[in-house]
Motif scaffolding. Structure first.
Motif, PDB file in Angstrom:
ATOM      1  N   HIS A  88      24.748 -21.352  38.138  1.00 43.74           N
ATOM      2  CA  HIS A  88      25.480 -21.638  39.375  1.00 43.74           C
ATOM      3  C   HIS A  88      26.794 -22.345  39.061  1.00 43.74           C
ATOM      4  O   HIS A  88      26.864 -23.184  38.166  1.00 43.74           O
ATOM      5  CB  HIS A  88      24.666 -22.569  40.278  1.00 43.74           C
ATOM      6  N   ILE A  89      27.816 -21.979  39.836  1.00 37.66           N
ATOM      7  CA  ILE A  89      29.097 -22.684  39.719  1.00 37.66           C
ATOM      8  C   ILE A  89      29.489 -23.285  41.059  1.00 37.66           C
ATOM      9  O   ILE A  89      30.540 -23.888  41.189  1.00 37.66           O
ATOM     10  CB  ILE A  89      30.218 -21.739  39.237  1.00 37.66           C
ATOM     11  N   CYS A  90      28.616 -23.107  42.057  1.00 40.69           N
ATOM     12  CA  CYS A  90      28.913 -23.655  43.387  1.00 40.69           C
ATOM     13  C   CYS A  90      28.626 -25.159  43.369  1.00 40.69           C
ATOM     14  O   CYS A  90      27.901 -25.645  42.505  1.00 40.69           O
ATOM     15  CB  CYS A  90      28.053 -22.966  44.448  1.00 40.69           C
ATOM     16  N   TYR A  93      24.587 -26.128  43.632  1.00 45.55           N
ATOM     17  CA  TYR A  93      23.618 -26.097  42.527  1.00 45.55           C
ATOM     18  C   TYR A  93      24.298 -26.079  41.164  1.00 45.55           C
ATOM     19  O   TYR A  93      23.718 -25.597  40.191  1.00 45.55           O
ATOM     20  CB  TYR A  93      22.733 -24.855  42.634  1.00 45.55           C
ATOM     21  N   CYS A 103      24.170 -15.743  44.040  1.00 45.22           N
ATOM     22  CA  CYS A 103      24.209 -16.882  44.964  1.00 45.22           C
ATOM     23  C   CYS A 103      25.433 -16.720  45.856  1.00 45.22           C
ATOM     24  O   CYS A 103      26.549 -16.547  45.364  1.00 45.22           O
ATOM     25  CB  CYS A 103      24.283 -18.186  44.164  1.00 45.22           C
ATOM     26  N   PHE A 105      26.919 -18.895  47.739  1.00 42.76           N
ATOM     27  CA  PHE A 105      27.871 -20.007  47.605  1.00 42.76           C
ATOM     28  C   PHE A 105      28.796 -19.758  46.420  1.00 42.76           C
ATOM     29  O   PHE A 105      30.007 -19.915  46.515  1.00 42.76           O
ATOM     30  CB  PHE A 105      27.132 -21.330  47.412  1.00 42.76           C
ATOM     31  N   CYS A 106      28.168 -19.361  45.285  1.00 43.59           N
ATOM     32  CA  CYS A 106      28.948 -19.091  44.076  1.00 43.59           C
ATOM     33  C   CYS A 106      29.920 -17.948  44.317  1.00 43.59           C
ATOM     34  O   CYS A 106      31.094 -18.032  43.956  1.00 43.59           O
ATOM     35  CB  CYS A 106      28.037 -18.702  42.913  1.00 43.59           C
TER      36      CYS A 106
HETATM   37 ZN    ZN Z   1      25.389 -21.127  43.479  1.00 49.72          ZN
END
Ligand code: ZN
Length: 112
Positions: A88-90, A93, A103, A105-106
């Motif tokens: 994950h890079i968001c 997480y 994901c 968000f990512c």
């Molecule tokens: Zn993420």
């Protein structure tokens, strides 16, 4: 009598299988922890190496002007690579292993 033995054996087997599933679950948790730790350490190592390199470069008085846009580009590439390596890079997480595929968000972060 024999039927009862078979039933008892099946019960025992069922119990064993339950234990094995539990062990696999625990093992998977540990694997995720180790993979996350490994990634954290390798990123830290990478950052330290680049700090050392920068330090060395400063000492050698070889000053290369980095346009800000290039730095941002590099950061983006690093994050994109991290994502495609399965992390994950968001900000929700960050640094955790993506165990359930993409994901949102990512992805929304990458598409910014
Ligand atoms: Zn993420």
């Amino acid at each position: 009598m024999e039927k009862k033995d078979i039933y008892a054996q099946a019960n025992e087997l069922e119990q064993h299988l339950g234990d094995i599933y539990k062990d696999i679950g625990e093992m998977k948790k540990k694997i995720v922890q180790l993979l996350e730790e490994n990634k954290r350490l390798s990123l830290e190592n990478q950052q330290l190496r680049s700090m050392l390199k920068t330090d060395q470069t400063d000492k050698d008085k070889i000053k290369e002007e980095n346009p800000p846009s290039l730095v941002i580009g590099e950061g983006y590439d690093n994050l994109a690579r991290l994502y495609y390596e399965g992390f994950h890079i968001c900000n929700v997480y960050y640094g955790h292993l993506r165990t359930e595929g993409d994901c949102l968000f990512c992805l929304s972060f990458l598409n910014k």
